[in-house]
Design a protein around this motif. Structure first.
Motif, PDB file in Angstrom:
ATOM      1  N   ALA A  91      54.263 121.960   8.099  1.00  0.00           N
ATOM      2  CA  ALA A  91      53.951 122.543   9.404  1.00  0.00           C
ATOM      3  C   ALA A  91      52.460 122.380   9.726  1.00  0.00           C
ATOM      4  O   ALA A  91      52.085 122.100  10.868  1.00  0.00           O
ATOM      5  N   LEU A  92      51.606 122.550   8.722  1.00  0.00           N
ATOM      6  CA  LEU A  92      50.170 122.365   8.941  1.00  0.00           C
ATOM      7  C   LEU A  92      49.851 120.931   9.354  1.00  0.00           C
ATOM      8  O   LEU A  92      49.019 120.698  10.232  1.00  0.00           O
ATOM      9  N   ARG A  93      50.540 119.978   8.733  1.00  0.00           N
ATOM     10  CA  ARG A  93      50.348 118.575   9.121  1.00  0.00           C
ATOM     11  C   ARG A  93      50.742 118.362  10.576  1.00  0.00           C
ATOM     12  O   ARG A  93      50.077 117.647  11.311  1.00  0.00           O
ATOM     13  N   LEU A  94      51.837 118.999  10.988  1.00  0.00           N
ATOM     14  CA  LEU A  94      52.280 118.865  12.384  1.00  0.00           C
ATOM     15  C   LEU A  94      51.231 119.411  13.350  1.00  0.00           C
ATOM     16  O   LEU A  94      51.114 118.932  14.470  1.00  0.00           O
ATOM     17  N   CYS A  95      50.482 120.410  12.905  1.00  0.00           N
ATOM     18  CA  CYS A  95      49.415 120.990  13.734  1.00  0.00           C
ATOM     19  C   CYS A  95      48.111 120.203  13.646  1.00  0.00           C
ATOM     20  O   CYS A  95      47.149 120.529  14.327  1.00  0.00           O
ATOM     21  N   GLY A 100      44.231 121.808   5.345  1.00  0.00           N
ATOM     22  CA  GLY A 100      45.085 122.924   4.939  1.00  0.00           C
ATOM     23  C   GLY A 100      46.363 122.439   4.276  1.00  0.00           C
ATOM     24  O   GLY A 100      46.835 123.034   3.303  1.00  0.00           O
ATOM     25  N   ALA A 101      46.930 121.356   4.802  1.00  0.00           N
ATOM     26  CA  ALA A 101      48.152 120.794   4.216  1.00  0.00           C
ATOM     27  C   ALA A 101      47.885 120.320   2.795  1.00  0.00           C
ATOM     28  O   ALA A 101      48.675 120.612   1.881  1.00  0.00           O
ATOM     29  N   LEU A 102      46.783 119.614   2.588  1.00  0.00           N
ATOM     30  CA  LEU A 102      46.455 119.141   1.233  1.00  0.00           C
ATOM     31  C   LEU A 102      46.239 120.307   0.273  1.00  0.00           C
ATOM     32  O   LEU A 102      46.671 120.266  -0.876  1.00  0.00           O
ATOM     33  N   ARG A 103      45.596 121.354   0.754  1.00  0.00           N
ATOM     34  CA  ARG A 103      45.361 122.543  -0.081  1.00  0.00           C
ATOM     35  C   ARG A 103      46.710 123.151  -0.499  1.00  0.00           C
ATOM     36  O   ARG A 103      46.915 123.480  -1.667  1.00  0.00           O
ATOM     37  N   ASP A 104      47.644 123.285   0.457  1.00  0.00           N
ATOM     38  CA  ASP A 104      48.958 123.847   0.131  1.00  0.00           C
ATOM     39  C   ASP A 104      49.758 122.925  -0.797  1.00  0.00           C
ATOM     40  O   ASP A 104      50.470 123.394  -1.685  1.00  0.00           O
ATOM     41  N   LEU A 128      51.861 110.492   1.399  1.00  0.00           N
ATOM     42  CA  LEU A 128      51.822 110.048   2.801  1.00  0.00           C
ATOM     43  C   LEU A 128      50.453 110.315   3.428  1.00  0.00           C
ATOM     44  O   LEU A 128      49.912 109.462   4.144  1.00  0.00           O
ATOM     45  N   ILE A 129      49.911 111.485   3.150  1.00  0.00           N
ATOM     46  CA  ILE A 129      48.585 111.804   3.695  1.00  0.00           C
ATOM     47  C   ILE A 129      47.543 110.847   3.127  1.00  0.00           C
ATOM     48  O   ILE A 129      46.715 110.309   3.868  1.00  0.00           O
ATOM     49  N   HIS A 130      47.590 110.623   1.825  1.00  0.00           N
ATOM     50  CA  HIS A 130      46.638 109.685   1.214  1.00  0.00           C
ATOM     51  C   HIS A 130      46.767 108.305   1.847  1.00  0.00           C
ATOM     52  O   HIS A 130      45.767 107.647   2.133  1.00  0.00           O
ATOM     53  N   ARG A 131      47.990 107.857   2.060  1.00  0.00           N
ATOM     54  CA  ARG A 131      48.202 106.533   2.654  1.00  0.00           C
ATOM     55  C   ARG A 131      47.610 106.475   4.061  1.00  0.00           C
ATOM     56  O   ARG A 131      46.947 105.508   4.431  1.00  0.00           O
ATOM     57  N   LEU A 132      47.843 107.518   4.842  1.00  0.00           N
ATOM     58  CA  LEU A 132      47.292 107.560   6.203  1.00  0.00           C
ATOM     59  C   LEU A 132      45.763 107.589   6.193  1.00  0.00           C
ATOM     60  O   LEU A 132      45.128 107.119   7.125  1.00  0.00           O
ATOM     61  N   GLU A 137      45.431 104.001  -3.749  1.00  0.00           N
ATOM     62  CA  GLU A 137      45.647 104.311  -5.169  1.00  0.00           C
ATOM     63  C   GLU A 137      46.090 105.760  -5.365  1.00  0.00           C
ATOM     64  O   GLU A 137      46.928 106.050  -6.218  1.00  0.00           O
ATOM     65  N   ASP A 138      45.514 106.682  -4.577  1.00  0.00           N
ATOM     66  CA  ASP A 138      45.958 108.074  -4.654  1.00  0.00           C
ATOM     67  C   ASP A 138      47.407 108.193  -4.197  1.00  0.00           C
ATOM     68  O   ASP A 138      48.204 108.918  -4.801  1.00  0.00           O
TER      69      ASP A 138
END
Length: 188
Positions: A91-95, A100-104, A128-132, A137-138
């Motif tokens: 949900a944080l990613r959608l916002c 915050g998403a990475l922390r969760d 997915l976040i790392h790729r974006l 490598e992460d």
């Protein structure tokens, strides 16, 4: 005659992005409960699961603020349960709150000790976040962990990150296409 498993393997090879290409690992039991569920009181766990379902429904209908409220309530009730953090991260990613998403996601992975469904989903999301963010490598490391936990999506992403594998899949697809339609090659 090809078996259903043979056809599924071919679909996975020829179209690694297709959800129809999902081939579960032989030792993957899709009906098992999450490792993290055992230590929690059943009544409280049921209440938290209901809040998470409400949050997922709200997010799917576009009401991300209600989703965040429900996930937050679930986390307040069972702060040691990884699933709530994983769901809230989505949900944080959608916002647009990637930090915050990475922390969760980090919290969900730590709480799950890197095992179970919540960990698998958290590794996929974090990958997915790392790729974006261009951190290939992460992303690869996270998808390797998720693939070990049984994620077909993570396995496909690892294939896509490997240029040799992608080239092999393309060549195999062309060869099978010629076998299916020999007249399309120009010779009769």
């Amino acid at each position: 005659m090809a078996t259903a498993n043979d056809r599924a393997v071919l679909r996975a090879i020829l179209n690694p992005d297709s959800p129809l290409g999902d081939v579960p690992a032989p030792d993957q039991d899709q009906d098992t409960q999450e490792d993290e569920e055992e230590p929690f009181a059943p009544a409280l766990l049921e209440q938290v699961r209901d809040l998470e379902l409400q949050g997922v429904s709200a997010a799917e209908s576009g009401d991300v603020s209600v989703a965040l409220e429900r996930f937050g309530e679930a986390i307040r009730l069972l702060p040691e349960r990884a699933s709530g953090y994983n769901n809230r991260a989505q949900a944080l990613r959608l916002c647009g709150d990637v930090t915050g998403a990475l922390r969760d996601l980090d919290t969900a992975i730590r709480l799950s000790r890197g095992r179970g469904r919540a960990a698998c989903q958290s590794f996929v999301q974090r990958g997915l976040i790392h790729r974006l963010q261009g951190r290939q490598e992460d992303a690869r490391r996270d998808w390797e962990q998720a693939a070990r936990l049984g994620s077909p999506f993570a396995r496909r992403q690892l294939v896509l990150l490997n240029p040799y594998s992608a080239l092999c899949n393309q060549m195999l697809g062309q060869m099978l296409g010629r076998l299916r339609n020999p007249s399309g090659t120009g010779s009769e």
